[in-house]
Design an enzyme around this catalytic site. Structure first.
Site, PDB file in Angstrom:
ATOM      1  N   TYR A   1      -1.451  -2.804  10.398  1.00  0.00           N
ATOM      2  CA  TYR A   1      -1.695  -3.371   9.063  1.00  0.00           C
ATOM      3  C   TYR A   1      -0.638  -2.868   8.069  1.00  0.00           C
ATOM      4  O   TYR A   1       0.003  -3.663   7.374  1.00  0.00           O
ATOM      5  CB  TYR A   1      -3.104  -2.984   8.577  1.00  0.00           C
ATOM      6  CG  TYR A   1      -3.220  -2.946   7.066  1.00  0.00           C
ATOM      7  CD1 TYR A   1      -3.130  -4.111   6.321  1.00  0.00           C
ATOM      8  CD2 TYR A   1      -3.377  -1.727   6.386  1.00  0.00           C
ATOM      9  CE1 TYR A   1      -3.203  -4.071   4.931  1.00  0.00           C
ATOM     10  CE2 TYR A   1      -3.463  -1.684   5.013  1.00  0.00           C
ATOM     11  CZ  TYR A   1      -3.367  -2.856   4.288  1.00  0.00           C
ATOM     12  OH  TYR A   1      -3.428  -2.824   2.924  1.00  0.00           O
ATOM     13  N   HIS A   2      -0.448  -1.533   8.025  1.00  0.00           N
ATOM     14  CA  HIS A   2       0.535  -1.001   7.074  1.00  0.00           C
ATOM     15  C   HIS A   2       1.934  -1.533   7.395  1.00  0.00           C
ATOM     16  O   HIS A   2       2.728  -1.798   6.505  1.00  0.00           O
ATOM     17  CB  HIS A   2       0.511   0.530   7.087  1.00  0.00           C
ATOM     18  CG  HIS A   2      -0.752   1.111   6.510  1.00  0.00           C
ATOM     19  ND1 HIS A   2      -1.791   1.546   7.289  1.00  0.00           N
ATOM     20  CD2 HIS A   2      -1.144   1.279   5.225  1.00  0.00           C
ATOM     21  CE1 HIS A   2      -2.767   1.989   6.504  1.00  0.00           C
ATOM     22  NE2 HIS A   2      -2.407   1.831   5.251  1.00  0.00           N
TER      23      HIS A   2
ATOM     24  N   THR B   1       0.828  -1.205   0.000  1.00  0.00           N
ATOM     25  CA  THR B   1       0.000   0.000   0.000  1.00  0.00           C
ATOM     26  C   THR B   1       0.868   1.263   0.000  1.00  0.00           C
ATOM     27  O   THR B   1       2.002   1.254   0.486  1.00  0.00           O
ATOM     28  CB  THR B   1      -0.959   0.088   1.218  1.00  0.00           C
ATOM     29  OG1 THR B   1      -0.305   0.818   2.248  1.00  0.00           O
ATOM     30  CG2 THR B   1      -1.358  -1.253   1.725  1.00  0.00           C
TER      31      THR B   1
ATOM     32  N   SER C   1      -0.156   2.179  10.772  1.00  0.00           N
ATOM     33  CA  SER C   1      -0.972   1.206  11.512  1.00  0.00           C
ATOM     34  C   SER C   1      -0.248  -0.144  11.503  1.00  0.00           C
ATOM     35  O   SER C   1       0.688  -0.351  10.723  1.00  0.00           O
ATOM     36  CB  SER C   1      -2.351   1.027  10.851  1.00  0.00           C
ATOM     37  OG  SER C   1      -2.210   0.255   9.669  1.00  0.00           O
TER      38      SER C   1
ATOM     39  N   LYS D   1       2.711  -4.811   5.818  1.00  0.00           N
ATOM     40  CA  LYS D   1       3.092  -4.716   4.403  1.00  0.00           C
ATOM     41  C   LYS D   1       4.567  -4.339   4.271  1.00  0.00           C
ATOM     42  O   LYS D   1       5.244  -4.781   3.347  1.00  0.00           O
ATOM     43  CB  LYS D   1       2.238  -3.655   3.700  1.00  0.00           C
ATOM     44  CG  LYS D   1       0.754  -3.956   3.688  1.00  0.00           C
ATOM     45  CD  LYS D   1       0.453  -5.020   2.678  1.00  0.00           C
ATOM     46  CE  LYS D   1      -1.025  -5.167   2.410  1.00  0.00           C
ATOM     47  NZ  LYS D   1      -1.331  -6.281   1.514  1.00  0.00           N
TER      48      LYS D   1
HETATM   49  N1  LIG Z   1      -8.867  -2.334  -1.696  1.00  0.00           N
HETATM   50  C1  LIG Z   1      -8.003  -1.346  -1.530  1.00  0.00           C
HETATM   51  O1  LIG Z   1      -8.370  -0.167  -1.551  1.00  0.00           O
HETATM   52  C2  LIG Z   1      -6.541  -1.660  -1.326  1.00  0.00           C
HETATM   53  C3  LIG Z   1      -5.628  -0.590  -1.303  1.00  0.00           C
HETATM   54  C4  LIG Z   1      -4.269  -0.878  -1.137  1.00  0.00           C
HETATM   55  C5  LIG Z   1      -3.845  -2.185  -0.983  1.00  0.00           C
HETATM   56  N2  LIG Z   1      -4.763  -3.204  -0.999  1.00  0.00           N
HETATM   57  C6  LIG Z   1      -4.286  -4.575  -0.823  1.00  0.00           C
HETATM   58  O2  LIG Z   1      -4.780  -5.373  -1.873  1.00  0.00           O
HETATM   59  C7  LIG Z   1      -5.082  -6.681  -1.408  1.00  0.00           C
HETATM   60  C8  LIG Z   1      -6.538  -7.028  -1.758  1.00  0.00           C
HETATM   61  O3  LIG Z   1      -7.383  -6.053  -1.155  1.00  0.00           O
HETATM   62  P1  LIG Z   1      -8.956  -6.249  -1.159  1.00  0.00           P
HETATM   63  O4  LIG Z   1      -9.557  -4.915  -0.920  1.00  0.00           O
HETATM   64  O5  LIG Z   1      -9.360  -7.052  -2.328  1.00  0.00           O
HETATM   65  O6  LIG Z   1      -9.140  -7.107   0.179  1.00  0.00           O
HETATM   66  P2  LIG Z   1     -10.196  -8.268   0.460  1.00  0.00           P
HETATM   67  O7  LIG Z   1     -10.202  -8.472   1.935  1.00  0.00           O
HETATM   68  O8  LIG Z   1     -11.478  -7.990  -0.202  1.00  0.00           O
HETATM   69  O9  LIG Z   1      -9.512  -9.522  -0.256  1.00  0.00           O
HETATM   70  C9  LIG Z   1      -8.491 -10.284   0.337  1.00  0.00           C
HETATM   71  C10 LIG Z   1      -8.895 -11.745   0.232  1.00  0.00           C
HETATM   72  O10 LIG Z   1      -7.827 -12.548   0.743  1.00  0.00           O
HETATM   73  C11 LIG Z   1      -8.354 -13.581   1.531  1.00  0.00           C
HETATM   74  N3  LIG Z   1      -7.320 -13.954   2.521  1.00  0.00           N
HETATM   75  C12 LIG Z   1      -6.804 -13.207   3.511  1.00  0.00           C
HETATM   76  N4  LIG Z   1      -5.892 -13.898   4.212  1.00  0.00           N
HETATM   77  C13 LIG Z   1      -5.809 -15.116   3.617  1.00  0.00           C
HETATM   78  C14 LIG Z   1      -5.043 -16.282   3.889  1.00  0.00           C
HETATM   79  N5  LIG Z   1      -4.205 -16.351   4.929  1.00  0.00           N
HETATM   80  N6  LIG Z   1      -5.194 -17.370   3.083  1.00  0.00           N
HETATM   81  C15 LIG Z   1      -6.068 -17.336   2.032  1.00  0.00           C
HETATM   82  N7  LIG Z   1      -6.837 -16.262   1.741  1.00  0.00           N
HETATM   83  C16 LIG Z   1      -6.707 -15.156   2.543  1.00  0.00           C
HETATM   84  C17 LIG Z   1      -9.607 -12.980   2.165  1.00  0.00           C
HETATM   85  O11 LIG Z   1     -10.551 -13.977   2.546  1.00  0.00           O
HETATM   86  C18 LIG Z   1     -10.136 -12.073   1.060  1.00  0.00           C
HETATM   87  O12 LIG Z   1     -11.097 -12.713   0.260  1.00  0.00           O
HETATM   88  C19 LIG Z   1      -4.800  -6.687   0.088  1.00  0.00           C
HETATM   89  O13 LIG Z   1      -3.523  -7.227   0.316  1.00  0.00           O
HETATM   90  C20 LIG Z   1      -4.825  -5.222   0.451  1.00  0.00           C
HETATM   91  O14 LIG Z   1      -4.009  -4.949   1.563  1.00  0.00           O
HETATM   92  C21 LIG Z   1      -6.099  -2.959  -1.166  1.00  0.00           C
END
Ligand SMILES: NC(=O)c1ccc[n+]([C@@H]2O[C@H](COP(=O)([O-])OP(=O)(O)OC[C@H]3O[C@@H](n4cnc5c(N)ncnc54)[C@H](O)[C@@H]3O)[C@@H](O)[C@H]2O)c1
Length: 384
Positions: free
Chosen positions: A181-182, A144, A179, A185
């Site tokens: 979370y961040h 991120t 955070s 990453k």
């Molecule tokens: N959506 C955003 O705005 C955004 C912005 C920046 C970064 N990201 C990053 O992009 C990625 C996807 O984001 P998103 O919004 O689709 O999130 P999301 O939570 O909708 O999707 C993540 C998926 O991964 C699965 N998951 C998590 N841990 C797991 C594990 N240990 N084993 C198997 N499956 C697992 C979850 O069940 C979920 O379906 C994440 O890593 C997030 O940090 C998202």
């Protein structure tokens, strides 16, 4: 190509899976549904209802004569991920499978520990599995933009050339995330850079801003059955989704603190285009490549004003209200992140504009009855 989408049930994972499948790549989606479990834990529901992953895949495959495959399992189970890589030997692994919420990670000790354990150890299991089974695969990892924090210097793409006491070096950009979370990453990025350097893996780390939008050409083919999730709660919701749902229900748009905080963001379609660009232009062996993935950045106040002025066009009387910032972050700061790499590789950004806001507001209006106003105000505080 054979493409593994880890986190394929998620907001980004599902539309990415359809995108690559439509272009005749072999797609395998992996998920353990932890996101759904966290939704249940908080009692939050997305705005729209979505068929199960299994049903969506069936409908997609049948209607498009495709063959997306599903594997249900947890990246924390190292045998599970090792077996998948051994069996499939993917060309590209898109890794979305992490706990993606900063407020969740800041809500208590257990959730902070879970976030870091899930994200860091899951990623580490993946790196070991790649080394053993498919060391030439290209790992595309979602990080991120929030990893960098808000430094008082320009934010370069992952690396920084420094001169210190007359000597020069290239170092990973110093990060000051906001955070647990961040931070997870940042730890992931360090582990990946190490394995590129020492084991010769190849990786693209996408330091992405927040994503908005619920529409891609693949989803539009059958929105009801193929849609992705729309969250506006404090765990999974993003600021724009909260503003859209607040505007539609005549609730003031709630801006945290002074609202001068700047955020980088991009359209869902651009996220997928960026992942595609990375996949089609793989890094060299041993290369840890970082792209900053966003197309616009604005202050929270600007975002609120944009939504307010667009909502007036459809007769909504939207107000803006500043509330105490639940986060510990700088509210007045310099911000100049660079994002030239993806553009130089061919990304044609979709710029955030009034039409996009109106399209989102109209979509949200269709689900107005399902909006739960109790989701709007933050309960998780960074400093308790
Ligand atoms: N959506 C955003 O705005 C955004 C912005 C920046 C970064 N990201 C990053 O992009 C990625 C996807 O984001 P998103 O919004 O689709 O999130 P999301 O939570 O909708 O999707 C993540 C998926 O991964 C699965 N998951 C998590 N841990 C797991 C594990 N240990 N084993 C198997 N499956 C697992 C979850 O069940 C979920 O379906 C994440 O890593 C997030 O940090 C998202």
């Amino acid at each position: 190509m054979k493409i593994l989408i880890l986190g394929g049930d998620g907001y980004l994972g599902w539309p990415t899976a359809m995108f690559f499948s439509k272009r005749n790549h072999q797609v395998i989606v992996v998920d353990n549904f932890i996101k759904k479990k966290i939704e249940l834990e908080f009692g939050f529901k997305p705005l729209n209802s979505q068929p199960s992953l299994q049903d969506r895949v069936k409908i997609w495959n049948k209607n498009n004569n495709k063959s997306i495959k599903i594997r249900i399992g947890d990246l924390l189970n190292h045998r599970f991920i090792k077996d998948i890589l051994k069996e499939t030997k993917p060309d590209v692994i898109v890794h979305y499978a992490e706990q993606p919420s900063a407020p969740y990670s800041m809500s208590n000790r257990e959730r902070a520990v879970f976030t870091q354990y899930n994200n860091v150890i899951g990623n580490l299991n993946l790196l070991f599995a790649i080394k053993k089974n498919c060391p030439n695969s290209h790992l595309i990892k979602l990080g991120t933009l929030g990893e960098y924090g808000t430094p008082n210097i320009d934010i370069e793409e992952g690396w920084l050339n420094i001169t210190h006491k007359g000597r020069r070096d290239k170092v990973l950009f110093p990060k000051k995330p906001g955070s647990f979370y961040h931070l997870s990453k940042v730890h992931d990025s360090s582990n990946i850079e190490f394995t590129c350097r020492v084991w010769g893996l190849r990786c693209t780390d996408l330091n992405q801003g927040f994503v908005y939008g619920t529409s891609t050409p693949e989803m539009s083919m059958d929105f009801e059955n193929l849609c992705t999730s729309f969250h506006y709660d404090e765990v999974f919701g993003t600021i724009l989704n909260r503003f859209f749902t607040q505007a539609v229900t005549n609730h003031p748009l709630t801006v945290y603190g002074k609202g001068n905080q700047k955020r980088g963001f991009l359209n869902l379609i651009d996220t997928i285009n960026c992942v595609n660009i990375a996949a089609m232009n793989p890094p060299k062996k041993s290369e840890f490549r970082v792209f900053n993935q966003f197309t616009d950045f604005k202050t929270l106040n600007q975002l609120a004003k944009d939504v307010q002025s667009a909502s007036k066009k459809i007769g909504l009387k939207t107000k803006i209200k500043k509330i105490k910032n639940p986060r510990k972050e700088m509210e007045d700061h310099y911000y100049n992140p660079k994002n030239t790499s993806l553009i130089s590789l061919g990304l044609k950004p979709i710029r955030f504009n009034e039409k996009i806001i109106l399209d989102n507001l109209k979509l949200v209006q269709k689900f107005k009855k399902r909006i739960n106003k109790n989701y709007f105000l933050p309960t998780v505080k960074w400093e308790k």
